[in-house]
Design an enzyme around this catalytic site. Structure first.
Site, PDB file in Angstrom:
ATOM      1  N   HIS A  89     -10.951  10.312   6.630  1.00 34.47           N
ATOM      2  CA  HIS A  89     -10.769   8.872   6.788  1.00 34.47           C
ATOM      3  C   HIS A  89     -10.227   8.471   8.154  1.00 34.47           C
ATOM      4  O   HIS A  89     -10.704   7.529   8.762  1.00 34.47           O
ATOM      5  CB  HIS A  89      -9.813   8.400   5.694  1.00 34.47           C
ATOM      6  N   ARG A 107      -0.746   9.064   9.149  1.00 31.43           N
ATOM      7  CA  ARG A 107      -0.655   7.621   9.387  1.00 31.43           C
ATOM      8  C   ARG A 107      -0.224   6.889   8.125  1.00 31.43           C
ATOM      9  O   ARG A 107      -0.732   7.145   7.037  1.00 31.43           O
ATOM     10  CB  ARG A 107      -2.027   7.102   9.803  1.00 31.43           C
ATOM     11  N   GLU A 122       0.862  -1.181   0.000  1.00 30.38           N
ATOM     12  CA  GLU A 122       0.000   0.000   0.000  1.00 30.38           C
ATOM     13  C   GLU A 122       0.895   1.227   0.000  1.00 30.38           C
ATOM     14  O   GLU A 122       2.113   1.118   0.181  1.00 30.38           O
ATOM     15  CB  GLU A 122      -0.927  -0.001   1.221  1.00 30.38           C
ATOM     16  N   HIS A 178      -8.744  10.181   2.853  1.00 29.94           N
ATOM     17  CA  HIS A 178      -8.399   9.083   1.954  1.00 29.94           C
ATOM     18  C   HIS A 178      -8.561   9.576   0.530  1.00 29.94           C
ATOM     19  O   HIS A 178      -9.593  10.152   0.182  1.00 29.94           O
ATOM     20  CB  HIS A 178      -9.283   7.860   2.205  1.00 29.94           C
ATOM     21  N   ARG A 236      -0.463   8.807   1.423  1.00 27.02           N
ATOM     22  CA  ARG A 236      -1.834   9.263   1.180  1.00 27.02           C
ATOM     23  C   ARG A 236      -2.001  10.768   1.068  1.00 27.02           C
ATOM     24  O   ARG A 236      -2.777  11.251   0.244  1.00 27.02           O
ATOM     25  CB  ARG A 236      -2.703   8.825   2.356  1.00 27.02           C
TER      26      ARG A 236
HETATM   27  C1  LIG Z   1     -13.590   2.238   5.344  1.00 27.89           C
HETATM   28  C2  LIG Z   1     -12.370   2.094   6.204  1.00 27.89           C
HETATM   29  C3  LIG Z   1     -11.295   1.321   5.768  1.00 27.89           C
HETATM   30  C4  LIG Z   1     -10.166   1.170   6.558  1.00 27.89           C
HETATM   31  N1  LIG Z   1      -9.149   0.351   6.139  1.00 27.89           N
HETATM   32  C5  LIG Z   1      -8.110   0.117   6.971  1.00 27.89           C
HETATM   33  C6  LIG Z   1      -7.114  -0.842   6.632  1.00 27.89           C
HETATM   34  O1  LIG Z   1      -7.165  -1.486   5.589  1.00 27.89           O
HETATM   35  N2  LIG Z   1      -6.087  -1.032   7.510  1.00 27.89           N
HETATM   36  C7  LIG Z   1      -5.987  -0.348   8.682  1.00 27.89           C
HETATM   37  O2  LIG Z   1      -5.036  -0.567   9.437  1.00 27.89           O
HETATM   38  N3  LIG Z   1      -6.935   0.550   9.023  1.00 27.89           N
HETATM   39  C8  LIG Z   1      -7.989   0.786   8.206  1.00 27.89           C
HETATM   40  N4  LIG Z   1      -8.945   1.677   8.580  1.00 27.89           N
HETATM   41  C9  LIG Z   1      -8.851   2.320   9.894  1.00 27.89           C
HETATM   42  C10 LIG Z   1      -9.183   1.300  10.963  1.00 27.89           C
HETATM   43  O3  LIG Z   1     -10.270   0.510  10.513  1.00 27.89           O
HETATM   44  C11 LIG Z   1      -9.582   1.987  12.254  1.00 27.89           C
HETATM   45  O4  LIG Z   1      -8.633   2.951  12.594  1.00 27.89           O
HETATM   46  C12 LIG Z   1      -9.646   0.963  13.378  1.00 27.89           C
HETATM   47  O5  LIG Z   1     -10.501  -0.091  13.014  1.00 27.89           O
HETATM   48  C13 LIG Z   1     -10.145   1.626  14.631  1.00 27.89           C
HETATM   49  O6  LIG Z   1     -10.384   0.630  15.574  1.00 27.89           O
HETATM   50  P1  LIG Z   1     -10.881   1.062  17.011  1.00 27.89           P
HETATM   51  O7  LIG Z   1     -11.052  -0.206  17.782  1.00 27.89           O
HETATM   52  O8  LIG Z   1     -10.017   2.112  17.544  1.00 27.89           O
HETATM   53  O9  LIG Z   1     -12.308   1.767  16.728  1.00 27.89           O
HETATM   54  P2  LIG Z   1     -13.618   1.276  15.989  1.00 27.89           P
HETATM   55  O10 LIG Z   1     -13.454  -0.002  15.295  1.00 27.89           O
HETATM   56  O11 LIG Z   1     -14.112   2.436  15.208  1.00 27.89           O
HETATM   57  O12 LIG Z   1     -14.601   1.020  17.194  1.00 27.89           O
HETATM   58  C14 LIG Z   1     -15.037   2.084  18.006  1.00 27.89           C
HETATM   59  C15 LIG Z   1     -16.084   1.548  18.937  1.00 27.89           C
HETATM   60  O13 LIG Z   1     -16.429   2.510  19.914  1.00 27.89           O
HETATM   61  C16 LIG Z   1     -17.844   2.574  20.034  1.00 27.89           C
HETATM   62  N5  LIG Z   1     -18.191   3.888  20.575  1.00 27.89           N
HETATM   63  C17 LIG Z   1     -17.900   5.108  20.061  1.00 27.89           C
HETATM   64  N6  LIG Z   1     -18.367   6.076  20.885  1.00 27.89           N
HETATM   65  C18 LIG Z   1     -18.965   5.454  21.923  1.00 27.89           C
HETATM   66  C19 LIG Z   1     -19.650   5.902  23.074  1.00 27.89           C
HETATM   67  N7  LIG Z   1     -19.818   7.201  23.358  1.00 27.89           N
HETATM   68  N8  LIG Z   1     -20.161   4.983  23.915  1.00 27.89           N
HETATM   69  C20 LIG Z   1     -20.022   3.662  23.661  1.00 27.89           C
HETATM   70  N9  LIG Z   1     -19.379   3.178  22.587  1.00 27.89           N
HETATM   71  C21 LIG Z   1     -18.851   4.057  21.741  1.00 27.89           C
HETATM   72  C22 LIG Z   1     -18.328   2.293  18.631  1.00 27.89           C
HETATM   73  O14 LIG Z   1     -19.672   1.923  18.609  1.00 27.89           O
HETATM   74  C23 LIG Z   1     -17.380   1.170  18.242  1.00 27.89           C
HETATM   75  O15 LIG Z   1     -17.773  -0.053  18.795  1.00 27.89           O
HETATM   76  C24 LIG Z   1     -10.087   1.835   7.806  1.00 27.89           C
HETATM   77  C25 LIG Z   1     -11.153   2.608   8.237  1.00 27.89           C
HETATM   78  C26 LIG Z   1     -12.290   2.742   7.460  1.00 27.89           C
HETATM   79  C27 LIG Z   1     -13.428   3.565   7.954  1.00 27.89           C
END
Ligand SMILES: Cc1cc2nc3c(=O)[nH]c(=O)nc-3n(C[C@H](O)[C@H](O)[C@H](O)COP(=O)(O)OP(=O)(O)OC[C@H]3O[C@@H](n4cnc5c(N)ncnc54)[C@H](O)[C@@H]3O)c2cc1C
Length: 557
Positions: A358, A393, A127, A248, A297
């Site tokens: 993104h 990032r 990537e 993105h 990016r």
């Molecule tokens: C379309 C897309 C493609 C991506 N592709 C990649 C990739 O290929 N590789 C990569 O490394 N990263 C990628 N990313 C980024 C990566 O997916 C995210 O940075 C990562 O998944 C974040 O994980 P997390 O556990 O921090 O948060 P998330 O997976 O976003 O989870 C957050 C959680 O917190 C909960 N939450 C939020 N606020 C509250 C609240 N007030 N009370 C209770 N619960 C709450 C939500 O409901 C959710 O369950 C991508 C992101 C997107 C959107």
């Protein structure tokens, strides 16, 4: 320091207790929960919607780790530092890249199935910004869905782990020493817990994901409203690097009026050889960077935006017709289906693409154990700023960061406390009541905040554009205060709490972006087009003032 500000909300009507309360059920939150449970601590996961609602499920491209022959953590470190444009914390990056490969192997042991070749080896792709093939993927382009499936299945099979879905966490509770002592939350729907309540716990882990919803067009799901950052600011924690929002470059363009979450066309499509072209079919990235379409990016997003401006176009194109139908179907089934659902067939036509918000490179400041500046309050995943991303990032480092630093939080908690000796913390009820209630904007404010932010604080920023955005945000805050004074306040409910969080995070983001008078990483100032290391090779740390306004201070060097 006790919490000084809180969202306007009814007093908690019920209370429960646990050892570790984790907010969020993406890769970061679920990894913390599984690991503290293994060590025998009681744990609870609170999540806003369903367990798999978050960015994790949407991740396409994969997870970066030096797993391939000839690759090393040191090379992964070099690529990460280049993308971070002088603001990465090198120790944090070293932790990420050295602990990353084993963290991915542990994820596989938990049940995540990555794509493998005929010899059984994990397939790795490239990537943007990576000089090697080091991105492991699953289901072709459905990596996040597979990681989420595996983690959700693992937490569901632990009957000792309490899961509260459809519950919006509001604010932190502290004890008389200012140590985290739990949180307030609102549980939607009927169940054992209902309405506003409190979870008492001596350790609180925020894993609430990103804040893409502060912009009109984003790849982030509806739950990504920056709640964790807003909560941390109200709790007095330091937040940093908010101005570094990654846009993105290749998001499916759905028309000028499209709002909310929009489909991503993963960087891996360019990694496999798709070309960025303008309406005349010219490959405009060639000659702009040695990696052409696979430049970092920010460079690709800026080049697309610049070309769009030059040509007065609303989008550019990503051309992968030469892949042929079989490769599209096997390697990128999700993207193929989502393009076709929107009337674009990548097998026969170039895909219209434009940049969209993104990833939040900044967030709640943590050390390498995920500890924030408030004792007992931890953060990991996209909501945190561990220092690994700097000003931008590197692709596919975020799932890895979520994994690695979640494991470190669990190790910090379980290394210091056995199950039976996690010290109790009593909530300082007087301080909790004395905290200033933040007035809630009406739910319609969400769309207005998004429009203001996209217009003035998006890919292209200037002092003038951000002054307009800041003025619009201030007006929304003043209206919320005026409605309280007129005894017509907005009802406390999910939509208005989220609007209040979006407003605070947007205000803090614009304040930092206006202050950073340079162009660096994914922060692009039209009025300050150069990187200025003499003044700005440092972080901006944001806090709330006593009046509740975010202020950013340049870090001492
Ligand atoms: C379309 C897309 C493609 C991506 N592709 C990649 C990739 O290929 N590789 C990569 O490394 N990263 C990628 N990313 C980024 C990566 O997916 C995210 O940075 C990562 O998944 C974040 O994980 P997390 O556990 O921090 O948060 P998330 O997976 O976003 O989870 C957050 C959680 O917190 C909960 N939450 C939020 N606020 C509250 C609240 N007030 N009370 C209770 N619960 C709450 C939500 O409901 C959710 O369950 C991508 C992101 C997107 C959107």
């Amino acid at each position: 320091m006790p919490v000084k500000h809180r969202l306007t909300a009814p007093a908690p009507g019920w209370t429960t207790t646990t050892d570790v309360v984790v907010v969020g059920s993406g890769v970061a939150g679920l990894t913390v929960a599984l690991n503290v449970r293994k060590a025998g601590l009681r744990a609870m996961v609170v999540t806003k919607a369903m367990l798999d609602d978050g960015s994790t499920r949407w991740a396409q491209g994969g997870i970066a780790a030096a797993l391939g022959e000839g690759d090393t953590p040191e090379q992964h470190l070099d690529d990460t530092l280049v993308a971070g444009a002088g603001l990465c914390d090198e120790d944090a990056v070293r932790t990420l890249v050295t602990e990353g490969p084993d963290a991915v192997r542990r994820l596989i042991a938990t049940g995540a199935a990555f794509d493998r070749g005929e010899d059984g080896e994990i397939l790795l792709t490239r990537e943007g910004g990576h000089h090697r093939r080091r991105i492991a993927h699953a289901g072709g382009d459905a990596t996040g869905a597979e990681i989420s499936r595996a983690l959700v299945s693992a937490v569901r099979s632990d009957p000792g782990l309490e899961l509260i879905e459809h519950a919006l966490v509001l604010d932190l509770l502290t004890d008389a020493d200012g140590h985290a002592a739990g949180l307030t939350l609102h549980v939607m729907g009927e169940g054992q817990h209902d309405g506003v309540g409190a979870v008492r716990a001596p350790a609180v882990v925020l894993a609430t994901g990103g804040m893409g919803q502060v912009f009109s067009a984003t790849t982030n799901p509806a739950v990504s409203t920056g709640d964790g950052v807003a909560l941390a600011l109200r709790a007095g924690a330091a937040v940093t690097d908010l101005e570094f929002v990654q846009f993105h470059p290749t998001v499916l363009w759905l028309g000028p009026e499209a709002e909310g979450q929009q489909p991503l066309v993963s960087e891996a499509v360019r990694g496999e050889g798709a070309h960025l072209v303008d309406a005349d079919g010219v490959r405009f990235m060639v000659g702009q960077h040695e990696l052409a379409e696979l430049a970092p990016r920010d460079i690709v997003a800026k080049a697309i935006t610049r070309r769009m401006q030059e040509q007065g176009a609303e989008h550019m194109y990503l051309d992968g017709r030469h892949f042929g139908a079989a490769m599209w179907e096997q390697r990128f089934p999700t993207i193929l289906a989502s393009c076709r659902a929107h009337g674009v067939d990548p097998v026969t036509e170039p895909i219209p693409v434009a940049p969209a918000a993104h990833y939040a490179s900044g967030g709640i400041r943590t050390d390498r154990h995920g500890r924030t500046t408030v004792p007992g309050l931890y953060a990991c995943g996209e909501v945190a700023c561990t220092g690994v991303h700097g000003a931008n990032r590197l692709a596919s480092n975020s799932l890895l960061e979520g994994l690695v630093f979640a494991e470190r939080i669990a190790a910090d908690l379980t290394g210091r406390h056995r199950a039976e000796d996690l010290p109790e913390r009593s909530v300082d009820v007087t301080a909790a009541r004395a905290a200033q209630p933040v007035p809630l904007p009406p739910s319609e404010a969400r769309a207005e905040i998004q429009r203001l932010m996209s217009r003035g604080a998006g890919v292209l920023r200037s002092a003038a554009s951000m002054a307009d955005t800041a003025a619009g945000l201030t007006m929304l805050a003043e209206q919320a205060y005026a409605h309280v004074a007129e005894e017509k306040p907005a009802d406390p409910r999910v939509e208005t709490w989220e609007a209040a969080n979006l407003l605070l995070v947007a205000t803090a983001l614009v304040a930092a972006a206006a202050q950073r008078e340079e162009t660096r990483g994914c922060h692009w100032r039209e009025d300050f087009p150069e990187r200025d290391d003499a003044r700005w090779q440092r972080h901006l740390i944001t806090h709330l003032t006593a009046a509740g306004d975010p202020v950013s201070t340049p870090e001492e060097r």
